[in-house]
Design a protein around this motif. Structure first.
Motif, PDB file in Angstrom:
ATOM      1  N   SER A   7       0.828  -1.205   0.000  1.00  0.00           N
ATOM      2  CA  SER A   7       0.000   0.000   0.000  1.00  0.00           C
ATOM      3  C   SER A   7       0.866   1.259   0.000  1.00  0.00           C
ATOM      4  CB  SER A   7      -0.938   0.012   1.208  1.00  0.00           C
ATOM      5  OG  SER A   7      -0.208  -0.016   2.420  1.00  0.00           O
ATOM      6  N   GLN A   8       2.023   1.205   0.672  1.00  0.00           N
ATOM      7  CA  GLN A   8       2.930   2.356   0.678  1.00  0.00           C
ATOM      8  C   GLN A   8       3.568   2.545  -0.693  1.00  0.00           C
ATOM      9  OE1 GLN A   8       3.733   4.599   3.469  1.00  0.00           O
ATOM     10  NE2 GLN A   8       4.267   5.669   1.592  1.00  0.00           N
ATOM     11  N   ARG A   9       3.898   1.439  -1.356  1.00  0.00           N
ATOM     12  CA  ARG A   9       4.463   1.525  -2.709  1.00  0.00           C
ATOM     13  C   ARG A   9       3.472   2.194  -3.656  1.00  0.00           C
ATOM     14  NH1 ARG A   9       4.112  -1.127  -7.510  1.00  0.00           N
ATOM     15  NH2 ARG A   9       2.583  -2.619  -6.703  1.00  0.00           N
ATOM     16  N   VAL A  10       2.205   1.786  -3.560  1.00  0.00           N
ATOM     17  CA  VAL A  10       1.170   2.375  -4.406  1.00  0.00           C
ATOM     18  C   VAL A  10       0.980   3.843  -4.058  1.00  0.00           C
ATOM     19  CG1 VAL A  10      -1.277   2.308  -5.022  1.00  0.00           C
ATOM     20  CG2 VAL A  10       0.000   0.173  -4.742  1.00  0.00           C
ATOM     21  N   ARG A  11       0.952   4.135  -2.759  1.00  0.00           N
ATOM     22  CA  ARG A  11       0.782   5.527  -2.329  1.00  0.00           C
ATOM     23  C   ARG A  11       1.895   6.405  -2.883  1.00  0.00           C
ATOM     24  NH1 ARG A  11       0.179   8.342   3.656  1.00  0.00           N
ATOM     25  NH2 ARG A  11       0.993  10.349   3.010  1.00  0.00           N
ATOM     26  N   PRO A  31     -10.331   3.007  -9.236  1.00  0.00           N
ATOM     27  CA  PRO A  31      -9.648   1.919  -8.521  1.00  0.00           C
ATOM     28  C   PRO A  31      -9.354   0.713  -9.408  1.00  0.00           C
ATOM     29  CG  PRO A  31     -11.383   2.830  -7.157  1.00  0.00           C
ATOM     30  CD  PRO A  31     -11.543   3.440  -8.516  1.00  0.00           C
ATOM     31  N   ALA A  32     -10.288   0.353 -10.290  1.00  0.00           N
ATOM     32  CA  ALA A  32     -10.070  -0.805 -11.165  1.00  0.00           C
ATOM     33  C   ALA A  32      -8.881  -0.561 -12.093  1.00  0.00           C
ATOM     34  CB  ALA A  32     -11.328  -1.090 -11.976  1.00  0.00           C
ATOM     35  N   GLU A  36      -5.032  -2.519 -12.173  1.00  0.00           N
ATOM     36  CA  GLU A  36      -4.352  -3.027 -13.365  1.00  0.00           C
ATOM     37  C   GLU A  36      -2.986  -2.373 -13.529  1.00  0.00           C
ATOM     38  OE1 GLU A  36      -5.084  -3.263 -18.217  1.00  0.00           O
ATOM     39  OE2 GLU A  36      -6.716  -2.688 -16.861  1.00  0.00           O
ATOM     40  N   GLU A  37      -2.927  -1.078 -13.276  1.00  0.00           N
ATOM     41  CA  GLU A  37      -1.676  -0.342 -13.446  1.00  0.00           C
ATOM     42  C   GLU A  37      -0.592  -0.827 -12.489  1.00  0.00           C
ATOM     43  OE1 GLU A  37       0.036   4.243 -12.964  1.00  0.00           O
ATOM     44  OE2 GLU A  37      -2.124   3.880 -13.182  1.00  0.00           O
ATOM     45  N   PHE A  38      -0.975  -1.084 -11.229  1.00  0.00           N
ATOM     46  CA  PHE A  38       0.014  -1.448 -10.220  1.00  0.00           C
ATOM     47  C   PHE A  38       0.118  -2.953  -9.990  1.00  0.00           C
ATOM     48  CE2 PHE A  38      -1.068   2.967  -9.078  1.00  0.00           C
ATOM     49  CZ  PHE A  38       0.202   3.512  -9.139  1.00  0.00           C
ATOM     50  N   GLY A  39      -0.750  -3.719 -10.654  1.00  0.00           N
ATOM     51  CA  GLY A  39      -0.666  -5.166 -10.542  1.00  0.00           C
ATOM     52  C   GLY A  39      -0.890  -5.678  -9.139  1.00  0.00           C
ATOM     53  N   SER A  41      -4.080  -6.081  -5.694  1.00  0.00           N
ATOM     54  CA  SER A  41      -5.495  -6.235  -5.378  1.00  0.00           C
ATOM     55  C   SER A  41      -6.111  -4.896  -4.972  1.00  0.00           C
ATOM     56  CB  SER A  41      -5.667  -7.248  -4.243  1.00  0.00           C
ATOM     57  OG  SER A  41      -5.106  -6.732  -3.046  1.00  0.00           O
ATOM     58  N   ARG A  42      -7.409  -4.912  -4.717  1.00  0.00           N
ATOM     59  CA  ARG A  42      -8.127  -3.693  -4.357  1.00  0.00           C
ATOM     60  C   ARG A  42      -7.715  -3.159  -2.981  1.00  0.00           C
ATOM     61  NH1 ARG A  42     -12.981  -1.506  -6.197  1.00  0.00           N
ATOM     62  NH2 ARG A  42     -12.209  -2.380  -8.155  1.00  0.00           N
ATOM     63  N   THR A  43      -7.326  -4.059  -2.058  1.00  0.00           N
ATOM     64  CA  THR A  43      -7.026  -3.626  -0.689  1.00  0.00           C
ATOM     65  C   THR A  43      -5.892  -2.598  -0.611  1.00  0.00           C
ATOM     66  OG1 THR A  43      -7.865  -5.675   0.281  1.00  0.00           O
ATOM     67  CG2 THR A  43      -6.344  -4.369   1.618  1.00  0.00           C
ATOM     68  N   PRO A  44      -4.697  -2.856  -1.184  1.00  0.00           N
ATOM     69  CA  PRO A  44      -3.651  -1.826  -1.112  1.00  0.00           C
ATOM     70  C   PRO A  44      -4.021  -0.545  -1.848  1.00  0.00           C
ATOM     71  CG  PRO A  44      -2.953  -3.660  -2.499  1.00  0.00           C
ATOM     72  CD  PRO A  44      -4.191  -4.103  -1.791  1.00  0.00           C
ATOM     73  N   ILE A  45      -4.838  -0.658  -2.903  1.00  0.00           N
ATOM     74  CA  ILE A  45      -5.301   0.543  -3.603  1.00  0.00           C
ATOM     75  C   ILE A  45      -6.173   1.375  -2.670  1.00  0.00           C
ATOM     76  CG2 ILE A  45      -6.726   1.427  -5.492  1.00  0.00           C
ATOM     77  CD1 ILE A  45      -4.096   0.265  -6.455  1.00  0.00           C
ATOM     78  N   ARG A  46      -7.112   0.707  -1.995  1.00  0.00           N
ATOM     79  CA  ARG A  46      -8.007   1.414  -1.075  1.00  0.00           C
ATOM     80  C   ARG A  46      -7.220   2.059   0.066  1.00  0.00           C
ATOM     81  NH1 ARG A  46     -10.904  -2.515   0.127  1.00  0.00           N
ATOM     82  NH2 ARG A  46      -9.998  -3.080   2.140  1.00  0.00           N
TER      83      ARG A  46
END
Length: 225
Positions: A7-11, A31-32, A36-39, A41-46
């Protein structure tokens, strides 16, 4: 390279994308599409989007989605001014109250900063830098101040990361850290306070210049309408 949670990497990546202008003010973040962009699941995106909302970089609107916030330089400058005072107070109290073990941790964090600055690794430097400041807060002996400093630091995280892109900023930041650490180590509360306050205030000028440049090359997204 410092290992960080997904989640920190995505952030971090989203922070960079927003500040670079790839995601523009007012643009909706899907979010969808981000999954796809970060490869991942939805949880780290959220979790990443929730963290960005706390920092003020995005707005989560119920039943409408998540949108990039349009940056306000005056509001950010006010927050940095408060952060500078909190940093100065924490450093002053730490110079009087820090324990030997915490002082050793401060030196280790400073050495990590030196290593990452030498490698020109701004992201890893930021995390070592955050650890350095966190030790100062935790050593001040004032729980309310400690909590407030950590809370505002989280809000300003993306902008403090951004200013490390200023040419030669890491080297100068490292020099400023050394002055703060040395003053705390010898119990020089006044020097520690002034150095810590100035360390944050200089970021206001550099960050404001970068954001003005950023705003000149980006336009509010039509998707916000």
């Amino acid at each position: 390279m410092v290992r960080v949670p997904e989640s920190q990497r995505v952030r971090d990546a989203l922070e960079n994308a927003v500040i670079d202008g790839r995601y523009r003010p007012g643009e909706r973040l899907d979010p969808a599409q981000l999954e796809e962009e970060f490869g991942c699941s939805r949880t780290p995106i959220r979790e990443a989007l929730q963290a960005l909302e706390r920092s003020g970089l995005v707005q989560i609107r119920p039943k409408r989605g998540t949108y990039v916030t349009e940056l306000s330089i005056p509001e950010l400058a006010e927050r940095f001014e408060v952060m500078a005072e909190l940093e100065g107070m924490a450093a002053r109290l730490s110079a009087r109250r820090i324990e030997r073990e915490s002082l050793e941790e401060l030196e280790r964090a400073l050495r990590e900063c030196e290593k990452h600055a030498a490698a020109d690794d701004a992201d890893s430097y930021y995390y070592a830098n955050a650890s350095f400041h966190g030790i100062v807060y935790d050593s001040c002996g004032n729980e309310y101040l400690r909590q407030q400093a950590h809370a505002l630091k989280r809000v300003l995280q993306p902008y403090r990361r951004l200013q490390l892109r200023v040419p030669d900023r890491m080297r100068r930041s490292l020099t400023e850290h050394r002055v703060i650490a040395d003053a705390i180590a010898v119990g020089d509360a006044e020097t520690a306070e002034n150095a810590a306050r100035d360390h944050v205030l200089v970021q206001v000028k550099e960050f404001s210049h970068m954001v003005r440049t950023w705003k000149q090359v980006t336009e509010p997204a039509t998707s916000s309408k």
